[in-house]
Motif scaffolding. Sequence first.
Motif, PDB file in Angstrom:
ATOM      1  N   VAL A 122      16.213  45.584  48.829  1.00 33.74           N
ATOM      2  CA  VAL A 122      17.356  44.988  48.126  1.00 33.74           C
ATOM      3  C   VAL A 122      17.373  43.480  48.308  1.00 33.74           C
ATOM      4  O   VAL A 122      17.712  42.737  47.377  1.00 33.74           O
ATOM      5  CB  VAL A 122      18.677  45.634  48.623  1.00 33.74           C
ATOM      6  CG1 VAL A 122      19.880  44.943  47.981  1.00 33.74           C
ATOM      7  CG2 VAL A 122      18.705  47.123  48.298  1.00 33.74           C
ATOM      8  N   MET A 149      25.874  43.385  47.116  1.00 32.08           N
ATOM      9  CA  MET A 149      24.901  44.474  47.100  1.00 32.08           C
ATOM     10  C   MET A 149      24.233  44.672  48.464  1.00 32.08           C
ATOM     11  O   MET A 149      23.866  45.792  48.829  1.00 32.08           O
ATOM     12  CB  MET A 149      23.847  44.190  46.031  1.00 32.08           C
ATOM     13  CG  MET A 149      22.977  45.377  45.679  1.00 32.08           C
ATOM     14  SD  MET A 149      23.849  46.687  44.791  1.00 32.08           S
ATOM     15  CE  MET A 149      23.907  46.019  43.136  1.00 32.08           C
ATOM     16  N   MET A 152      21.955  42.947  40.006  1.00 34.84           N
ATOM     17  CA  MET A 152      22.199  43.099  41.441  1.00 34.84           C
ATOM     18  C   MET A 152      23.451  42.344  41.878  1.00 34.84           C
ATOM     19  O   MET A 152      23.763  42.294  43.064  1.00 34.84           O
ATOM     20  CB  MET A 152      20.984  42.583  42.226  1.00 34.84           C
ATOM     21  CG  MET A 152      19.710  43.344  41.964  1.00 34.84           C
ATOM     22  SD  MET A 152      19.814  45.077  42.436  1.00 34.84           S
ATOM     23  CE  MET A 152      19.707  44.941  44.209  1.00 34.84           C
ATOM     24  N   GLN A 189      18.537  39.735  38.648  1.00 32.55           N
ATOM     25  CA  GLN A 189      19.546  39.283  39.603  1.00 32.55           C
ATOM     26  C   GLN A 189      20.957  39.548  39.095  1.00 32.55           C
ATOM     27  O   GLN A 189      21.871  39.799  39.888  1.00 32.55           O
ATOM     28  CB  GLN A 189      19.365  37.792  39.899  1.00 32.55           C
ATOM     29  CG  GLN A 189      18.174  37.499  40.803  1.00 32.55           C
ATOM     30  CD  GLN A 189      18.148  36.067  41.290  1.00 32.55           C
ATOM     31  OE1 GLN A 189      18.728  35.186  40.670  1.00 32.55           O
ATOM     32  NE2 GLN A 189      17.470  35.822  42.407  1.00 32.55           N
ATOM     33  N   VAL A 200      18.212  40.105  45.335  1.00 29.56           N
ATOM     34  CA  VAL A 200      19.518  39.446  45.318  1.00 29.56           C
ATOM     35  C   VAL A 200      19.354  37.942  45.492  1.00 29.56           C
ATOM     36  O   VAL A 200      18.301  37.454  45.925  1.00 29.56           O
ATOM     37  CB  VAL A 200      20.445  40.005  46.423  1.00 29.56           C
ATOM     38  CG1 VAL A 200      20.712  41.476  46.219  1.00 29.56           C
ATOM     39  CG2 VAL A 200      19.876  39.744  47.808  1.00 29.56           C
TER      40      VAL A 200
END
Length: 346
Positions: free
Chosen positions: A157, A124, A115, A112, A161
């Motif tokens: 993604v 992100m 990201m 994390q 995150v």
Amino acid sequence: MQWSQKGRDRVPPTKHVQKQKLMHLQAIQLVKSLCEKIRSSNHSKVFELICKDVILVATRYGIHEVVEEVVESFPQAIWYVDKDNYNIFGLAVIYLCENVFNLIYQMSGHKQAMMFMGDKNGNMLHLAGRVAPFDKLNLVPGAALQMQRELQWFKEVVKFVIPRYKQIRNNENEFPSMVFTKEHKKLVEEGEKWMKDTANSCTIAAALIATIAFAAVAPMAQMASQFSQKQTHLLCNLSVHIHRVSINVILTSRYAEGDFLYVLPKRLIIGLVTLFMSITTMILAFSSTLYLVFGNNKEWTLIPVAALACLPVTSFVFLQFPLLVDLISSTYGHGIFGKKSDRLFY
């Protein structure tokens, strides 16, 4: 003499592939040697000037082996960012380099943290919401499959995150989902047009074959026996119903943004499969009636009849089968994301 010279100039495809693999391995070996030399020199400026550019450029081009080698030799290189404050995973999202992005699966921790990105352009997820570069987008055939790939990237993604990232706005007061919708509005329209054009082209081909087959079967079926006549009409009616279902499934679909992930590709798969079945049953009806009428005690006529009947089916398969394979692979396959190696990355 001229022919022999041309023959020598031609390089077999297998040799060309072997040459490319050899060049690739040599390039990786060169990177290893350079990393060893820089590490042994203990010169911080050389390290900053060379390794930073190498890892960022390798990320943009999706060369994950170079990224792995640099990070293995210099672990701190994983935190490098470019002039726009994007790290290697941010660049992988922008340039759709799944080979580099998949390295996150090989990390033991800090996923994390890697990201994390917060600036005026958002986080992100805002990056993932942007439309892909033109050259990357064109690697996927068809606007519908391109839209599916964009949705797959966004969903991937989201996995890595912090959940609250989905509710953070950028400097234009937009959520990541809003950025995605705005950036992909044109692609959604192109995807709808592409799917309808694909369905219509397949439908026209199936309708032509059905018209010809019905025209040929109707008079010949009267000459055949009552039993064969019933079988023929059954096959023809079945093919017509399958044909209608395939049209309705594709052309009456709802073309919403999220539907391009599973719903629409699944329906196009159903449409292509049913069209193929429709053509096959129609050709079977035509060839069986033709043989029953003209092939009494002439078994040899079955061979040319079968060969001629198979031509429309074969042409349809050659034209549409690659598309069907791509649809099934991108929708139900293993996908482009996931752990590709057991080698530890950072």
